[in-house]
Scaffold this active site. Structure first.
Site, mmCIF file in Angstrom:
data_model
loop_
_atom_site.group_PDB
_atom_site.id
_atom_site.type_symbol
_atom_site.label_atom_id
_atom_site.label_comp_id
_atom_site.label_asym_id
_atom_site.label_seq_id
_atom_site.Cartn_x
_atom_site.Cartn_y
_atom_site.Cartn_z
ATOM 1 N N SER A 103 -0.854 4.437 6.567
ATOM 2 C CA SER A 103 0.248 5.036 5.802
ATOM 3 C C SER A 103 -0.024 5.196 4.312
ATOM 4 O O SER A 103 0.809 5.767 3.597
ATOM 5 C CB SER A 103 1.529 4.224 5.998
ATOM 6 O OG SER A 103 2.109 4.502 7.246
ATOM 7 N N LYS A 133 0.458 8.616 2.726
ATOM 8 C CA LYS A 133 1.700 9.108 2.121
ATOM 9 C C LYS A 133 1.619 9.203 0.604
ATOM 10 O O LYS A 133 2.465 9.858 -0.021
ATOM 11 C CB LYS A 133 2.879 8.224 2.542
ATOM 12 C CG LYS A 133 3.148 8.237 4.045
ATOM 13 C CD LYS A 133 4.349 7.366 4.392
ATOM 14 C CE LYS A 133 4.644 7.379 5.884
ATOM 15 N NZ LYS A 133 3.850 6.405 6.646
ATOM 16 N N SER A 162 7.955 3.347 4.040
ATOM 17 C CA SER A 162 6.795 3.943 4.709
ATOM 18 C C SER A 162 7.227 4.795 5.899
ATOM 19 O O SER A 162 6.613 4.759 6.976
ATOM 20 C CB SER A 162 5.806 2.865 5.162
ATOM 21 O OG SER A 162 4.573 3.427 5.527
ATOM 22 N N LYS A 206 1.729 1.514 -2.062
ATOM 23 C CA LYS A 206 1.857 1.937 -0.673
ATOM 24 C C LYS A 206 1.060 1.034 0.255
ATOM 25 O O LYS A 206 -0.124 0.785 0.032
ATOM 26 C CB LYS A 206 1.359 3.393 -0.521
ATOM 27 C CG LYS A 206 1.705 4.015 0.797
ATOM 28 C CD LYS A 206 3.182 4.269 0.909
ATOM 29 C CE LYS A 206 3.653 4.251 2.333
ATOM 30 N NZ LYS A 206 3.571 2.942 3.018
#
Length: 261
Positions: free
Chosen positions: A40, A43, A100, A206
């Site tokens: 993730s 992102k 997320s 993140k």
């Protein structure tokens, strides 16, 4: 680069990097250009393209996005979007950077480009424009897929760009936030980055995890106007991800203090 011989940083990570964001100096690196699944952390680039469009005036924070059946069907980490939901761009960004949310990433991609495939083409064009030659994405959220990869170095460069955008840490740096879908009561998103509110100065950025990628984290922290970015990829456990990221940040701030004393 400081002498690393006496340090055992990121010992369990497959790859890692530590960057002084103000100057671009690399303070530590381990397999920085090794191609690995970023999960993730993908992102970050999806959010960067979104922020670029907001900055240029082509997209507004309060623009409303209609959630498609496909976006609503996405599983994993989500913000519980349903087909037909009307959600602002701002709340989708909150979903991506705080929780997320895979469904938020897909909804944003479809809204911006009309289809996920076209958006992914834009992701890779953006990576090339940043000079990142070891990144190739096939989706906007980081779900496991053949030929979906990046590196610790490339992720740090994306993060550095995203952190230049006004508002990024407003979302990535909170432990939780309320969001609202049109016609529904507000509900709370929880940050997947458990160092938020625990490690002094951390304000993003993140997390990432899949069984294939292991535990990943791109962390940003700022103290006394000195910002650092730490990336770890392929950690064996969530706890190890947090411990080794904190150790990298400790090392960076110690190095910064020596430089500016």
């Amino acid at each position: 680069m400081p002498d690393q011989r006496s340090f055992r940083l990121a010992e369990h990570a497959k790859a890692a990097i530590l960057l002084h964001a103000n100057t671009g100096e690399i303070l530590f690196e381990k397999n920085p250009h090794r191609r690995l699944p970023p999960a993730s952390m993908t992102k970050i680039l999806t959010a960067l393209i979104t922020m670029d469009l907001i900055e240029s005036g082509k997209l507004g924070w309060k623009d409303r996005v209609s959630v498609s059946a496909y976006a609503a069907s996405i599983r994993g980490s989500t913000m519980r979007l349903k087909q037909g939901d009307s959600v602002t761009v701002e709340n989708l960004l909150k979903g991506m950077l705080i929780a997320s949310a895979n469904d938020a990433s897909i909804a944003m991609a479809e809204h911006i480009s009309g289809s996920v495939d076209r958006f992914v083409k834009g992701l890779n064009e953006k990576a090339r424009a940043l000079g990142l030659t070891n990144t190739n994405f096939v989706n906007p959220n980081g779900s496991p897929a053949p030929n979906h990869y990046s590196t610790a170095f490339d992720m740090a460069m994306m993060a550095r760009e995203l952190l230049e955008k006004q508002g990024t840490t407003t979302y990535s740096g909170v432990r939780s936030a309320l969001v609202r879908k049109a016609g529904s009561p507000p509900y709370r998103l929880r940050n997947t980055n458990k160092l938020i509110g625990v490690y002094p100065g951390i304000d993003g950025l993140k997390t990432g995890y899949t069984k294939y990628a292991g535990f990943c984290l791109c962390a940003s922290a700022c103290r006394e106007h000195q910002r650092v970015i730490a990336v770890v990829m392929g950690e064996p456990t969530r706890k190890q991800r947090e411990v080794e990221t904190a150790a990298l940040l400790d090392y960076a701030f110690a190095a910064s203090k020596k430089s500016f004393d």
